[in-house]
Design a protein around this motif. Structure first.
Motif, short mmCIF file in Angstrom:
data_model
loop_
_atom_site.label_atom_id
_atom_site.label_comp_id
_atom_site.label_asym_id
_atom_site.label_seq_id
_atom_site.Cartn_x
_atom_site.Cartn_y
_atom_site.Cartn_z
N ALA A 138 -7.40 1.24 -13.12
CA ALA A 138 -8.73 0.84 -12.68
C ALA A 138 -8.80 -0.65 -12.38
CB ALA A 138 -9.77 1.21 -13.72
N ILE A 139 -7.83 -1.41 -12.87
CA ILE A 139 -7.81 -2.83 -12.55
C ILE A 139 -6.97 -3.01 -11.29
CG2 ILE A 139 -7.22 -5.14 -13.40
CD1 ILE A 139 -7.30 -4.00 -16.22
N PRO A 140 -7.53 -3.60 -10.25
CA PRO A 140 -6.75 -3.75 -9.02
C PRO A 140 -5.42 -4.44 -9.29
CG PRO A 140 -9.01 -4.44 -8.68
CD PRO A 140 -8.87 -4.15 -10.13
N GLY A 141 -4.36 -3.88 -8.72
CA GLY A 141 -3.00 -4.35 -9.00
C GLY A 141 -2.81 -5.84 -8.84
N ILE A 142 -3.31 -6.39 -7.75
CA ILE A 142 -3.07 -7.80 -7.50
C ILE A 142 -3.76 -8.66 -8.55
CG2 ILE A 142 -4.96 -7.95 -5.80
CD1 ILE A 142 -1.84 -9.95 -5.33
N LEU A 143 -4.96 -8.24 -8.96
CA LEU A 143 -5.66 -9.02 -9.98
C LEU A 143 -4.95 -8.93 -11.32
CD1 LEU A 143 -9.43 -8.30 -9.23
CD2 LEU A 143 -8.14 -10.39 -8.85
N MET A 168 -6.16 -10.52 -22.40
CA MET A 168 -5.25 -11.27 -21.55
C MET A 168 -5.77 -12.70 -21.34
SD MET A 168 -3.38 -8.98 -18.86
CE MET A 168 -4.69 -8.86 -17.71
N SER A 217 -3.46 -12.10 -13.28
CA SER A 217 -3.79 -12.48 -14.67
C SER A 217 -2.55 -12.51 -15.54
CB SER A 217 -4.82 -11.54 -15.31
OG SER A 217 -5.46 -10.75 -14.39
N PHE A 277 -14.62 1.51 -8.12
CA PHE A 277 -13.44 2.32 -7.89
C PHE A 277 -13.62 3.73 -8.48
CE2 PHE A 277 -9.04 3.46 -9.25
CZ PHE A 277 -8.47 3.53 -8.00
N SER A 278 -14.10 3.76 -9.73
CA SER A 278 -14.27 5.05 -10.38
C SER A 278 -15.36 5.87 -9.72
CB SER A 278 -14.63 4.85 -11.86
OG SER A 278 -13.70 4.00 -12.47
N ALA A 287 -1.22 -15.69 -17.53
CA ALA A 287 -0.99 -15.69 -18.97
C ALA A 287 0.43 -16.13 -19.31
CB ALA A 287 -1.29 -14.32 -19.55
N PRO A 321 -15.45 4.85 -22.00
CA PRO A 321 -14.21 4.37 -22.63
C PRO A 321 -13.32 3.60 -21.67
CG PRO A 321 -14.22 6.77 -22.41
CD PRO A 321 -15.60 6.31 -22.10
N VAL A 322 -13.29 4.01 -20.41
CA VAL A 322 -12.45 3.28 -19.46
C VAL A 322 -12.95 1.83 -19.32
CG1 VAL A 322 -11.72 3.10 -17.05
CG2 VAL A 322 -11.76 5.32 -18.19
N GLY A 327 -12.06 -0.09 -22.33
CA GLY A 327 -10.63 -0.39 -22.28
C GLY A 327 -10.34 -1.52 -21.32
N VAL A 328 -10.91 -1.42 -20.12
CA VAL A 328 -10.67 -2.45 -19.11
C VAL A 328 -11.13 -3.80 -19.64
CG1 VAL A 328 -11.46 -3.31 -16.87
CG2 VAL A 328 -10.76 -0.94 -17.11
N GLY A 332 -9.43 -3.87 -3.98
CA GLY A 332 -8.51 -4.81 -4.63
C GLY A 332 -7.77 -5.66 -3.61
N ILE A 341 -15.44 -4.07 -10.09
CA ILE A 341 -14.49 -3.39 -9.20
C ILE A 341 -14.06 -2.06 -9.81
CG2 ILE A 341 -12.20 -3.55 -8.16
CD1 ILE A 341 -12.66 -6.46 -7.71
N ALA A 342 -13.81 -2.09 -11.12
CA ALA A 342 -13.36 -0.86 -11.77
C ALA A 342 -14.44 0.23 -11.68
CB ALA A 342 -13.00 -1.14 -13.23
N VAL A 385 -13.88 -7.78 -12.80
CA VAL A 385 -12.99 -6.63 -12.95
C VAL A 385 -13.80 -5.39 -13.28
CG1 VAL A 385 -11.12 -5.65 -14.30
CG2 VAL A 385 -11.00 -8.02 -13.60
N ILE A 418 -6.83 3.25 -17.38
CA ILE A 418 -7.45 1.93 -17.50
C ILE A 418 -6.67 0.91 -16.68
CG2 ILE A 418 -7.87 0.04 -19.11
CD1 ILE A 418 -8.51 2.27 -21.20
N ASN A 467 0.84 -1.16 0.00
CA ASN A 467 0.00 0.00 0.00
C ASN A 467 0.88 1.21 0.00
OD1 ASN A 467 -2.12 1.52 0.31
ND2 ASN A 467 -2.89 0.51 2.13
N ILE A 470 -8.77 -5.13 -22.33
CA ILE A 470 -7.49 -5.64 -21.80
C ILE A 470 -7.69 -6.98 -21.13
CG2 ILE A 470 -5.75 -5.26 -20.01
CD1 ILE A 470 -5.77 -2.36 -20.67
N VAL A 471 -8.71 -7.06 -20.29
CA VAL A 471 -8.95 -8.32 -19.58
C VAL A 471 -9.27 -9.42 -20.58
CG1 VAL A 471 -10.44 -9.51 -17.93
CG2 VAL A 471 -9.73 -7.17 -17.50
N LEU A 498 -8.96 7.04 -2.06
CA LEU A 498 -8.00 6.16 -2.74
C LEU A 498 -7.86 4.84 -2.00
CD1 LEU A 498 -5.02 8.47 -3.73
CD2 LEU A 498 -6.39 7.04 -5.25
N TYR A 532 -8.34 1.06 -3.14
CA TYR A 532 -7.23 0.13 -2.98
C TYR A 532 -7.66 -1.10 -2.18
CZ TYR A 532 -3.22 -2.00 -0.92
OH TYR A 532 -2.34 -2.92 -0.49
#
Lengths: 301, 515, 309
Positions: free
Chosen positions: A144-149, C26, A153, C286-287, A157, C14-15, C18-19, C245, C282-283, C279, A141, A3, C22-23, C238, C242
């Motif tokens: 917005a994805i939690p770091g650990i997740l 991946m 992933s 978070f936003s 991968a 857009p976020v 994008g999220v 997650g 959560i995103a 995801v 972007i 943190n 990406i997910v 914040l 955090y």
């Protein structure tokens, strides 16, 4: 998971300090840092760790993979100062060897993040406009994805293993470097010495590398110190959920994960690796705080 | 900003605190379980390691789901705890010819939705199962299901299939009600309807499933009114919950906790050999493991006793061959390889590997398998084999081992039906390479022939003979390091009576009562 | 102000795209065939093929993604779990309250511990209290929370038997997880409050207030506090994001049925629709939390409000 990142957010920028000449201000920073006992303590701890990591073969009383199934689960004693684990391996030796992995992960992951994030941030800040917008939205972007997740992933991968853990942890912290560098670049871009460089015909690359980056080093250094702590914690967390370093590598988080099963009977297996992580992070934080104060004397009253 | 001395004092305090933590938690402490007042309990709480996936038996084939389904559904025939066949929904059955069995259904059996069990439901169920990608292989040999009259149904296979009855006792073939399934649509798996002693009542996703006694049950009614099956995935936590009285039965007690539960006077530990085996396979399609001598050598070089001791804390036993002792026709006369480094070295030398070689051991992130990998890696050093442990995630693991990218690998198998066909065919027949189950890519025409013959043999003695022979060949060909035969470990509170473990792991709960 | 909120909400689109992209990418390139995963160690090829078709896994990469987006936008349908066949929305929304509760309690612990400590530390700078608090705060940040969770279980569940070590039904279940999750945030909030407070105290208007002879507690409570807390609010916001997650690890240590654990399990079992949906959940949270923080900001500090247009 760490943190610590958030602490760095209030890291003030010390670039004014550094603008004058090259060697002068750094000596001044060192002088100020030296006066900060806590920071020096942190530095010493880290130097000891680096020493242990380099000379693990000589320092560690046993190998990290010397199993002795007859001597399992020994609590701390004269032969095994920190006891033995479920395969009868010496925990102290494993922790010592583990410092290699943790420091490697810490420094390399941060380097990855710093190089990628720094470049992106510098480009975004220097060129501005659409490019800036584009890069920074991508960073949003990622944030917005939690770091650990994100790290999980990526490791899923790429597959587990030291190298991939470093990459996963590194990618996760790219946005914070991008932001910091961008902010410094923005504040420097329109300053006179940059204008001057432009006027004498320096190209963009030269300006960024020669003038902008050296002048935004202060916040980057502070962020990096704390980033190393961050990366070590993240890697440990990944190993803790079984997605990190491959056995029998003695990663501290992996040791915790193994120890977890035996927590009720043999808690020394979880106590010591955890302590090792904590001391390392603690030292890095002390150093980070000290560096921040040293780089920006305004905060020190 | 900090005074150095104070800092050091504080640091040492923290260290002291941590040391205290270590020291303090040493003595085992079981004192905090207070005996609850003997009020008439009418809810049995069971803890298992994962939530059920679906209660539609055709939508999944996982243990946690079977364990719940077992209480809700019934099969045509049952296998009791000794793996003997007993009447289930079918009162009786007769072998009409080599291919066909006729079942007489019990009359007056009501589904939980009030519908009566008819032969048409059996036909519907089996045909639906055949279409399922999850359990299709269990009923795969069935060719035709015929309704003779309301309570008579004939099941035939294309070729004689001796294990048919054992397969029809598999929880995946629990009889469904056609109307309930049609009404349920996509969500049927969330509101199952069976004929069993317990009815489905509620599902808190990811957390627990609640069952309630079926008052209209056609057989001996269940003894406890409600059952709650909780998902407590952490093994240590599950035991702690048992100790603290949060649950009455805990499935899959970890070997590390055996002593703790055994010594606890308010708990009972049940230990029964099960149908699971853990093995270390070789990729026999790849050098150096395509040489039988190398495979045998490694069998000698690995001390399975020490694995059982160090990884499983003495629970279970080293395997003798591919089938555990509970499986019918398991050949327990096979000679165990035993730990013999010299022999291993000699064999390796003979095969041209006196200086060893480099290889890898794949495992998924299952703790016990990772532990096995570490020990094997260490023991192989003695014969100069340098093995790298590769912990691969389950998805990549299945894919990689199916594609033959691996060298050595660790996996387990549960012969659910206790019939050797289930325990050998998919794992050793050369037609089953890859995803189908034979991940060693082992191929021996003689074994193929024996397995094929035994599969369709109608003569019990001939069948047994063929399987015993096949096991012997497999033992000698050593596509595996025969590692460990498992044990079911369950812990119960002392007042829980009438609980027996089923070797296949899906224990029935309707005989359980509180004392 | 309304327009500002609307714009921020629109920016979410857009976020989110994008999220999800990406997910999706991946997951798509992660080795491990979901169909094989669902069927296990022994799955004949034809059954794997049948399941792949059922799940629509044979379509090209972009077709699959386009279908996902289309279903999400047109039918508000973010798919079904490969494994349980339940709607992704059901799977996630049944677990989300626990995760929210956990993160909320974590923040609560952090604020209750962090803000007062930070204030006292600042007003008594360099006192013993201040020094102890700062060292503890640094330890709080340095302690890996998965380790801390284990230590808490050893002490309070196993040794003392005060709190249960698993589940999330009653208050006593929540104590240890909330502490585990909240500690590092508490440490950060303490440090933030302290430094923010110190900065404010040095300002001219505080000096003026003191010079006027006002009682110290009035100076602190009425003048300094309000201004010092503005940056603290951002940090709290914040931290909440955090902690959402960070709940991943805490949930698995304490066996809490939350989204974090669901996500880890789903990544491991290649249940991609769940990963994707989780995801996004959560995103979005978070936003939205970030947006709320910014709005709150405007109320606390009118100067900022004028910037929101």
């Amino acid at each position: 998971m760490s943190n610590v990142k958030a602490i760095a957010n209030d890291a003030p920028t010390g670039q004014q300090e550094l603008k004058q000449k090259k060697s002068g201000p750094w000596r001044e920073v060192w002088r100020r840092l030296r006066k900060n006992k806590a920071a020096i303590f942190g530095l010493i701890v880290i130097l000891i760790l680096v020493f242990l990591a380099i000379f693990a073969d000589f320092v560690a009383p046993y190998g990290y993979d010397d199993q002795n199934l007859q001597a399992r689960f020994q609590t701390p004693n004269s032969q095994h100062w920190l006891g033995t684990d479920n395969f009868g391996r010496d925990i102290m030796s494993r922790i010592i060897y583990g410092s290699r992995i943790s420091l490697q992960v810490g420094f390399i992951a941060v380097s990855i993040a710093m190089i990628c994030g720094g470049t992106l941030g510098a480009i975004a800040g220097y060129y501005g406009n659409k490019l800036d917008n584009f890069i920074m939205r991508i960073m949003d972007i990622l944030l917005a994805i939690p770091g650990i997740l994100l790290a999980i992933s990526i490791v899923a991968a790429l597959g587990p293993g030291l190298r991939n853990v470093m990459i996963a942890v590194g990618i996760g912290s790219i946005p914070s470097y991008a932001r910091i560098v961008r902010a410094s670049v923005l504040s420097l871009r329109d300053q006179e010495f940059i204008e001057a460089a432009k006027a004498v015909g320096a190209n963009d690359f030269r300006i960024i590398v020669k003038h902008i980056i050296p002048n935004s080093m202060a916040p980057i250094i502070v962020q990096a110190t704390i980033g190393v702590a961050n990366a070590i914690l993240s890697a440990a967390a990944l190993s803790f959920i079984g997605l990190g370093i491959q056995p029998p590598q003695p990663e501290w988080g992996a040791m915790l994960n193994t120890g977890k099963q035996y927590i009720r009977d043999y808690s020394h297996m979880t106590a010591f690796p955890g302590l090792a992580i904590m001391i390392t992070i603690f030292a890095l934080n002390l150093l980070g705080d000290g560096l921040r104060d040293a780089l920006d004397p305004r905060l020190k009253s | 900003m900090l005074k150095n001395k104070k800092l050091l004092v504080l640091l040492s305090l923290v260290l002291a605190f941590a040391m205290f933590a270590v020291g303090c938690s040493k003595p085992a402490d079981q004192g905090n379980v207070d005996d609850p007042a003997p009020v008439a309990k009418d809810t049995l709480v069971v803890g298992q390691g994962a939530d059920a996936v679906s209660l539609d038996p055709h939508a999944t084939n996982d243990q946690p789901s079977s364990r719940v389904s077992k209480q809700i559904y019934e099969t045509l025939v049952n296998q009791n705890e000794a793996m003997e066949l007993q009447p289930g929904l079918a009162e009786s059955w007769t072998q009409i010819d080599d291919l066909t069995v006729e079942f007489k259904l019990k009359q007056g059996v009501k589904f939980h939705n009030g519908e009566e069990l008819k032969a048409s439901d059996v036909k519907f169920t089996l045909e639906r199962a055949l279409q399922s990608s999850h359990v299709g292989h269990i009923v795969g040999t069935i060719d035709k299901v015929e309704v003779v009259d309301e309570y008579t149904v004939r099941v035939s296979t294309a070729e004689p299939f001796a294990a048919l009855l054992a397969h029809l006792a598999h929880t995946a073939t629990g009889i469904l009600n056609e109307k309930a399934v049609t009404d349920g649509g996509e969500a049927y798996g969330q509101k199952p309807v069976g004929t069993g002693p317990y009815k489905f009542s509620n599902w808190v996703v990811g957390d627990k499933i609640e069952l309630v006694k079926n008052d209209d049950y056609h057989g001996t009614p269940a003894k406890i009114q409600n059952i709650v099956i909780r998902n407590i995935s952490d093994n240590t936590t599950r035991t702690i919950e048992l100790e603290s009285g949060g649950i009455d039965i805990a499935y899959d007690i970890q070997p590390t906790d055996v002593k703790r539960v055994e010594e606890n006077t308010s708990l009972t530990l049940l230990r029964d050999a099960n149908l699971a085996t853990t093995y270390i396979g070789f990729n026999a399609a790849k050098a150096p493991f395509n040489d039988v001598r190398v495979r045998q050598a490694i069998n000698y070089a690995v001390d399975t006793d020490s694995i059982v001791e160090a990884v499983y804390q003495g629970v279970g036993a080293p395997s003798k061959g591919p089938l555990g002792p509970n499986v019918w026709a398991s050949n327990q006369n096979l000679e165990q390889y035993g730990y013999d480094v010299d022999k291993a070295k000699a064999l390796l030398a003979e095969a041209g590997y006196e200086n060893g070689f480099k290889t890898s051991i794949w495992t998924n992130d299952n703790q016990q398998r990772m532990d096995i990998a570490e020990i094997v890696q260490n023991q192989l050093k003695a014969v100069n084999i340098e093995a790298e442990v590769k912990v691969v995630e389950w998805g990549a693991y299945l894919e990689g081992t199916a594609a033959g990218e691996h060298d050595m690998f660790i996996l387990g198998w549960v012969t659910v039906t206790a019939d050797p066909d289930y325990g050998l065919y998919a794992l050793f027949h050369s037609s089953q390479h890859g995803n189908a189950g034979n991940r060693t890519f082992y191929a021996n025409p003689e074994v193929d022939k024996l397995l094929d013959e035994a599969r369709v043999a109608t003569d019990v003695a001939a069948r047994e003979e063929a399987y015993k022979k096949a096991q012997e060949i497999i033992r000698n060909d050593a596509p595996w390091i025969f590692t460990w035969d498992g044990e079911n470990l369950a812990g119960t509170a002392k007042n829980v009576k009438g609980f027996k473990q089923h070797p296949a792991g899906h224990h029935k709960l309707f005989t359980v009562y509180f004392e | 102000m309304h327009r500002y909120i609307l714009r921020r909400l629109l920016l979410l689109i857009p976020v989110m795209l994008g999220v999800s992209f990406i997910v999706f990418t991946m997951m798509y390139f992660t080795p491990g065939d979901p169909a094989v995963m669902m069927l296990g160690e022994s799955a004949p090829e034809h059954e794997v093929a049948r399941l792949r078709e059922e799940l629509g896994l044979d379509d090209p990469y972009l077709v699959q993604y386009a279908r996902y987006v289309k279903n999400a936008v047109v039918h508000q349908d973010i798919g079904q779990s490969y494994k349980t066949k339940r709607l992704v929305f059901t799977e996630i929304s049944s677990r989300f309250p626990n995760t929210l509760k956990l993160a909320g309690l974590g923040v609560l612990v952090a604020v209750i511990l962090g803000v007062p400590t930070g204030i006292i530390s600042a007003t008594k700078q360099y006192s013993l209290f201040d020094n102890i608090a700062m060292v503890l705060a640094l330890i709080g940040v340095s302690m890996p929370n998965f380790w801390q969770g284990l230590l808490l279980i050893i002490f309070f569940s196993i040794k003392l038997g005060w709190f249960p070590s698993s589940g999330f039904d009653t208050f006593s279940h929540m104590v240890l997880p909330a502490l585990t999750l909240g500690t590092s945030s508490a440490a950060i909030i303490t440090r933030m409050t302290r430094s923010s407070m110190l900065e404010v105290i040095r300002q001219d208007y505080i000096r003026t207030a003191r010079a006027k002879g006002q009682v110290e507690s009035v100076v602190i409570n009425q003048h300094a506090l309000k201004n010092a807390l503005i940056p603290v609010i951002t940090v709290i916001g914040l931290q909440f994001g955090y902690l959402l997650g960070g709940a991943v690890l805490t949930e698995s240590i304490f066996s809490i049925t939350g989204v974090g654990r669901l996500m880890v399990d789903s990544i491991k079992s290649r249940d991609y629709p769940i990963v994707q949906g989780g995801v996004l959940f959560i995103a979005i949270t978070f936003s939205v939390v970030n947006l709320c923080v910014d709005i709150l900001y405007a109320f606390v500090d009118p100067r900022i409000k004028s910037q929101y247009k």
